[in-house]
Design a protein around this motif. Structure first.
Motif, mmCIF file in Angstrom:
data_model
loop_
_atom_site.group_PDB
_atom_site.id
_atom_site.type_symbol
_atom_site.label_atom_id
_atom_site.label_comp_id
_atom_site.label_asym_id
_atom_site.label_seq_id
_atom_site.Cartn_x
_atom_site.Cartn_y
_atom_site.Cartn_z
ATOM 1 N N UNK A 199 7.104 6.609 -13.739
ATOM 2 C CA UNK A 199 5.977 7.088 -14.537
ATOM 3 C C UNK A 199 4.974 7.895 -13.715
ATOM 4 N N UNK A 200 4.993 7.722 -12.405
ATOM 5 C CA UNK A 200 3.962 8.331 -11.573
ATOM 6 C C UNK A 200 4.456 9.529 -10.775
ATOM 7 N N UNK A 247 17.242 -4.929 -12.884
ATOM 8 C CA UNK A 247 16.862 -3.535 -12.613
ATOM 9 C C UNK A 247 15.365 -3.330 -12.879
ATOM 10 N N UNK A 295 22.831 3.530 -1.893
ATOM 11 C CA UNK A 295 21.782 2.717 -1.286
ATOM 12 C C UNK A 295 22.308 1.301 -1.212
ATOM 13 N N UNK A 314 18.659 -2.850 -3.880
ATOM 14 C CA UNK A 314 18.144 -2.326 -5.139
ATOM 15 C C UNK A 314 16.823 -1.588 -4.950
ATOM 16 N N UNK A 315 15.979 -2.080 -4.052
ATOM 17 C CA UNK A 315 14.664 -1.469 -3.908
ATOM 18 C C UNK A 315 14.609 -0.500 -2.736
ATOM 19 N N UNK A 355 13.353 -4.569 -9.956
ATOM 20 C CA UNK A 355 13.789 -4.238 -8.587
ATOM 21 C C UNK A 355 12.693 -3.567 -7.762
ATOM 22 N N UNK A 356 11.577 -3.231 -8.390
ATOM 23 C CA UNK A 356 10.469 -2.644 -7.621
ATOM 24 C C UNK A 356 9.306 -3.632 -7.491
ATOM 25 N N UNK A 382 6.924 -4.889 -19.795
ATOM 26 C CA UNK A 382 7.297 -3.499 -20.097
ATOM 27 C C UNK A 382 8.766 -3.449 -20.511
ATOM 28 N N UNK A 429 1.223 3.068 -19.770
ATOM 29 C CA UNK A 429 2.341 3.225 -18.830
ATOM 30 C C UNK A 429 2.174 2.302 -17.641
ATOM 31 N N UNK A 430 3.296 1.703 -17.228
ATOM 32 C CA UNK A 430 3.293 0.872 -16.023
ATOM 33 C C UNK A 430 3.071 1.768 -14.804
ATOM 34 N N UNK A 431 2.127 1.433 -13.950
ATOM 35 C CA UNK A 431 1.893 2.219 -12.727
ATOM 36 C C UNK A 431 1.571 1.287 -11.559
ATOM 37 N N UNK A 432 1.722 1.825 -10.359
ATOM 38 C CA UNK A 432 1.334 1.089 -9.153
ATOM 39 C C UNK A 432 -0.043 1.596 -8.733
ATOM 40 N N UNK A 466 12.132 2.282 -7.430
ATOM 41 C CA UNK A 466 10.691 2.042 -7.559
ATOM 42 C C UNK A 466 10.309 1.584 -8.948
ATOM 43 N N UNK A 467 11.313 1.484 -9.817
ATOM 44 C CA UNK A 467 11.077 0.922 -11.132
ATOM 45 C C UNK A 467 10.340 1.874 -12.062
ATOM 46 N N UNK A 468 10.003 1.333 -13.246
ATOM 47 C CA UNK A 468 9.340 2.135 -14.273
ATOM 48 C C UNK A 468 8.044 2.737 -13.747
ATOM 49 N N UNK A 469 7.325 1.986 -12.909
ATOM 50 C CA UNK A 469 6.030 2.474 -12.436
ATOM 51 C C UNK A 469 6.185 3.758 -11.625
ATOM 52 N N UNK A 470 7.104 3.761 -10.675
ATOM 53 C CA UNK A 470 7.288 4.980 -9.865
ATOM 54 C C UNK A 470 7.812 6.110 -10.745
ATOM 55 N N UNK A 519 -1.377 9.611 -1.573
ATOM 56 C CA UNK A 519 -2.372 8.536 -1.479
ATOM 57 C C UNK A 519 -2.076 7.586 -0.310
ATOM 58 N N UNK A 520 -0.830 7.114 -0.131
ATOM 59 C CA UNK A 520 -0.560 6.297 1.069
ATOM 60 C C UNK A 520 -0.809 7.068 2.370
ATOM 61 N N UNK A 580 0.723 11.326 -6.619
ATOM 62 C CA UNK A 580 0.024 10.472 -5.648
ATOM 63 C C UNK A 580 0.915 9.561 -4.833
ATOM 64 N N UNK A 581 2.206 9.512 -5.156
ATOM 65 C CA UNK A 581 3.056 8.498 -4.504
ATOM 66 C C UNK A 581 3.265 8.779 -3.017
ATOM 67 N N UNK A 606 -1.231 3.595 -5.502
ATOM 68 C CA UNK A 606 -0.849 4.993 -5.306
ATOM 69 C C UNK A 606 -1.770 5.930 -6.055
ATOM 70 N N UNK A 620 0.804 -1.231 0.000
ATOM 71 C CA UNK A 620 0.000 0.000 0.000
ATOM 72 C C UNK A 620 0.830 1.270 0.000
#
Lengths: 155, 254
Positions: B104-105, A126, B174, B177-178, A129-130, A111, A54-57, B98-102, B38-39, B34-35, A60, A40
């Motif tokens: 992108x956001x 890489x 760091x 990796x994450x 990694x998320x 992706x 687009x890839x998103x979580x 956070x990868x491509x998703x973070x 929203x949390x 929102x990262x 969020x 979360x």
């Protein structure tokens, strides 16, 4: 409010509470159970989806902010029940144990392969990694992505 | 699900957004990528009567001036910044966890306004000498990112960057990796000014107007501490990281 989205290639509409996060609305109001609710906080990647390309979580995001968007979940990759090459590679390499992370893993790998058809081992790691695998099954996941990439190149 | 009910507003112009914000600035949470928000709404760390979504305002443009200066919309994501003609912002954005998703956001504006100690963006933006453009119903004002503290009735709309320095370096430490960064260092070397800015080691970034790498010393007076690293560790890694970023910047200067 009424939320209308394109979900896995079909126009869908449902009543959603303003207070729902997108992942909650997908699961509870649209019955899309592939994205999971993990941390979360955007760390674990279990809720990963593709939104408008687009890839998103999706943990969020507010559901109401997704009005009119095009969403692809893991289920949208194989609409007729035929697995994609990448999914087959996950199957063949036993790239999941409990399965909780697999939706996010497959979407993140997809992706990567769309962007980089011949990724290095480092690039694969890489790109993932998320996405956390709580069973720590990372080796097989990386092997599956590597194998999907070479299968694609062989074609 | 977020416990407290709120009204969701998605204005389509900056004027409409500022007017809506002025009506209840204390009770409004501004939604960027929102990262963070929203949390925080979900956990109850943040409560709001209204959530004002900036997505419809067109604040996601990057405009380059003829002299190489840059105007970066506050809603630009790290994915956009990774390709931007600002070496420091691009290096920082490409290494966001956070990868491509973070990437992108999450937005640069959101990170600067949230101003969390462990964030990557503030130190890099300060080293790039970014100026924040803040808008309110009363007008616009500009402040250096190192002094950025928006009022509740203001929206950060853009960053203005002078032409980049000839030499730039960015280092991030760091251990997983994450993981969030334990420390970051952004260095910019130009004919008239050399600066190194440390992020992640204290509540706000530390600016070091420097110097040569061998002369660089860092005192972290109140080191930041979290589950990833104790204060003493952060204080100890600060100087070596700053020195490496500065060496990178000097090397790229030629």
């Amino acid at each position: 409010m009424r939320l209308t989205i394109d979900l896995d290639g079909r126009e869908r509409s449902a009543e959603v509470d303003t207070r729902l996060r997108l992942v909650e609305a997908l699961r509870e109001c649209f019955g899309a159970l592939a994205p999971k609710i993990g941390c979360g906080t955007g760390d674990c990647g279990a809720c990963t989806i593709e939104q408008d390309g687009l890839l998103v979580k999706s943990c969020l995001k507010l559901a109401v902010a997704a009005q009119g968007s095009r969403i692809t979940t893991l289920e949208g990759l194989a609409p007729r029940g035929e697995l994609t090459e990448l999914q087959c590679a996950f199957w063949e390499h036993h790239a999941f144990q409990c399965g909780f992370c697999v939706s996010g893993m497959v979407l993140s790998a997809r992706e990567l392969l769309a962007r980089e058809p011949d990724p290095s081992e480092e690039a694969i790691r890489a790109a993932l990694d998320a996405n956390l695998c709580r069973c720590t099954g990372y080796q097989n996941i990386v092997a599956a992505v590597r194998s999907a990439a070479s299968a694609r190149r062989a074609r | 699900m977020i416990a407290t009910p709120f009204e969701y507003l998605a204005p389509e112009s900056l004027g409409a957004a500022l007017a809506a914000l002025a009506e209840d600035s204390e009770g409004t949470a501004i939604l960027g990528g929102g990262t963070w928000l929203v949390p925080d709404l979900d956990s109850g760390a943040r409560r709001a009567r209204r959530v004002l979504d900036l997505a419809g305002l067109g604040l996601n443009r990057i405009d380059r001036g003829e002299d190489g200066s840059l105007r970066v919309g506050a809603m630009c994501t790290y994915t956009q910044l990774a390709d931007a003609p600002s070496p420091l912002l691009a290096m920082m954005a490409a290494q966001i966890t956070g990868g491509a998703a973070i990437r992108n956001q999450a937005t640069i504006g959101g990170s600067l306004v949230a101003a969390r100690a462990q964030s990557d963006a503030p130190a890099a933006a300060i080293a790039a000498r970014a100026v924040a453009v803040l808008a309110s119903a009363g007008g616009e004002r500009r402040v250096g990112v190192h002094e950025l503290a928006p009022r509740r009735d203001e929206i950060l709309v853009a960053l203005e960057l002078p032409p980049p320095a000839p030499g730039n370096g960015y280092r991030k430490l760091k251990l997983g990796a994450s993981s969030w960064p334990i420390a970051t260092a952004a260095a910019a070397v130009g004919p008239d000014r050399t600066i190194v800015v440390l992020g992640g080691v204290s509540a706000s970034p530390i600016r070091i107007e420097a110097l040569r790498p061998e002369e660089l010393t860092v005192t972290v007076e109140h080191p930041f501490e979290d589950a990833l690293a104790p204060a003493a560790y952060r204080a100890a890694v600060a100087a070596p990281l700053a020195r490496r970023a500065l060496e990178d910047a000097l090397r790229r200067c030629g």
